[in-house]
Design an enzyme around this catalytic site. Structure first.
Site, PDB file in Angstrom:
ATOM      1  N   GLY A  23     -12.327  25.650  11.257  1.00  0.00           N
ATOM      2  CA  GLY A  23     -11.479  26.834  11.320  1.00  0.00           C
ATOM      3  C   GLY A  23     -11.411  27.555   9.991  1.00  0.00           C
ATOM      4  O   GLY A  23     -10.356  28.039   9.570  1.00  0.00           O
ATOM      5  N   ALA A  24     -12.560  27.664   9.312  1.00  0.00           N
ATOM      6  CA  ALA A  24     -12.581  28.128   7.921  1.00  0.00           C
ATOM      7  C   ALA A  24     -12.666  29.640   7.766  1.00  0.00           C
ATOM      8  O   ALA A  24     -12.684  30.131   6.641  1.00  0.00           O
ATOM      9  CB  ALA A  24     -13.755  27.482   7.183  1.00  0.00           C
ATOM     10  N   GLY A  27      -6.906  32.263   7.929  1.00  0.00           N
ATOM     11  CA  GLY A  27      -5.694  31.497   7.686  1.00  0.00           C
ATOM     12  C   GLY A  27      -5.852  30.400   6.657  1.00  0.00           C
ATOM     13  O   GLY A  27      -6.494  30.554   5.615  1.00  0.00           O
ATOM     14  N   GLY A  29      -7.457  27.569   6.841  1.00  0.00           N
ATOM     15  CA  GLY A  29      -8.824  27.100   6.682  1.00  0.00           C
ATOM     16  C   GLY A  29      -9.609  27.961   5.708  1.00  0.00           C
ATOM     17  O   GLY A  29     -10.358  27.450   4.859  1.00  0.00           O
ATOM     18  N   TYR A 176       2.016  21.698  22.616  1.00  0.00           N
ATOM     19  CA  TYR A 176       1.644  21.862  21.202  1.00  0.00           C
ATOM     20  C   TYR A 176       2.222  20.698  20.394  1.00  0.00           C
ATOM     21  O   TYR A 176       1.516  20.064  19.599  1.00  0.00           O
ATOM     22  CB  TYR A 176       2.159  23.185  20.659  1.00  0.00           C
TER      23      TYR A 176
END
Length: 304
Positions: A23-24, A27, A29, A176
């Site tokens: 997830g880079a 955000g 990441g 979640y």
């Protein structure tokens, strides 16, 4: 010595080290990848979108022209994609740190490519599978680490083993919280197994506190519009939210089984320090049961 008041300014040089950050492209990441690349690390950017990954790489190189960044196609909601990503990473000369950052938050009920409820499927099962597939590679790295991202939401979480796939009932927040509790149970059980196997790999976890990131995209629009003008008063920026991740991934002297979060306002904001989860996150019986279920659901068996 316990690690406290840790920010991006405390990240030491990382020359020669290789990190995979999931997830880079946005955000926390993105901020994690940016800081690590700026410190000299080679950063493998595990992202779903090639276009967004390329944009993130270009932006980082504006700040750090010599940044060593590579795109790794990765969709944590697809076990085939996870296996292909692990194979690509396996071709790297080394892997020192796996930063499991990517996740989703509170979507309507959806299923992954493999038919699992999406929050548990992406946040836990995808992370579980990727970590297991890369553990042997990590064991050959220098001071190797696995970092797993949880959330304060774990505090209200419960693993619903009787309805693991949310086929009977679905709550966005409930599922979640369940996935984030699963992340911590995973880390603590992995730590126990690594220690028993005398592995050089250490396992650590982190949570960003309350951070202003794309994860909030599934919040009601009116709530976000009312909330955002006040957000700086009680929310970390994405860059600040990355501090616990950076502590877990790169602070000197991190011990296996450590958990990092913000230091102020009840772990909402501030520099990173070591924190403690709710006791249920360390329940060995629950963790072992979840581990067995996870191996069965993912088809990934760990080498420890």
């Amino acid at each position: 010595m316990a690690i406290s008041n840790f920010t991006d300014q405390d990240v030491p040089a990382q020359n020669g080290r290789v990190f995979l950050v999931t997830g880079a492209n946005s955000g926390i990441g993105y901020e994690t990848a940016r800081i690590l690349a700026g410190k000299g690390a080679r950063v493998l950017m595990g992202c779903r979108s090639k276009t967004r990954a390329a944009a993130a790489i270009a932006k980082i190189r504006e700040e750090f022209p010599q940044a060593d960044l590579t795109y790794i196609p990765l969709d944590l909601g697809d076990f085939e994609s996870i296996r292909e990503a692990a194979a690509l990473v396996g071709q790297e000369r080394r892997l020192d740190v796996l930063v499991n950052n990517a996740g989703i938050m509170m979507p309507p009920r959806e299923v992954t490519m493999d038919g699992f409820e999406s929050q548990f499927g992406v946040n836990h099962l995808g992370t579980f599978a990727l970590t297991g597939l890369l553990l042997d590679k990590l064991a050959k790295g220098k001071e190797p680490r696995v970092v797993i991202t949880s959330s304060m939401a774990h505090r209200s979480g419960r693993i619903d083993f009787d309805d693991i796939n949310a086929e009977e009932s679905y709550s966005r927040m409930g599922r979640y919280a369940m996935s984030k509790l699963a992340n911590l149970l995973h880390m603590y059980e992995l730590d126990r197994r690594l220690r028993a196997a005398d592995s050089p790999v250490i396992a650590a976890a982190c949570h960003p506190g309350v951070a202003d990131t794309e994860l909030t995209r599934n919040f009601p629009g009116l709530l976000v519009s009312l909330f955002r003008p006040l957000s700086s008063l009680f929310m970390n920026s994405a860059a600040e939210g990355a501090w616990p991740t950076l502590a877990a991934a790169a602070a000197p002297g991190v011990e296996s089984g450590s958990y990092f979060g913000p230091s102020r306002n009840g772990e909402w904001v501030g520099p990173a320090r070591e924190v403690q989860p709710r006791p249920k996150a360390k329940r060995i019986e629950t963790a072992k049961r979840l581990w067995d279920v996870s191996e069965e659901m993912t088809g990934v068996t760990y080498p420890v």
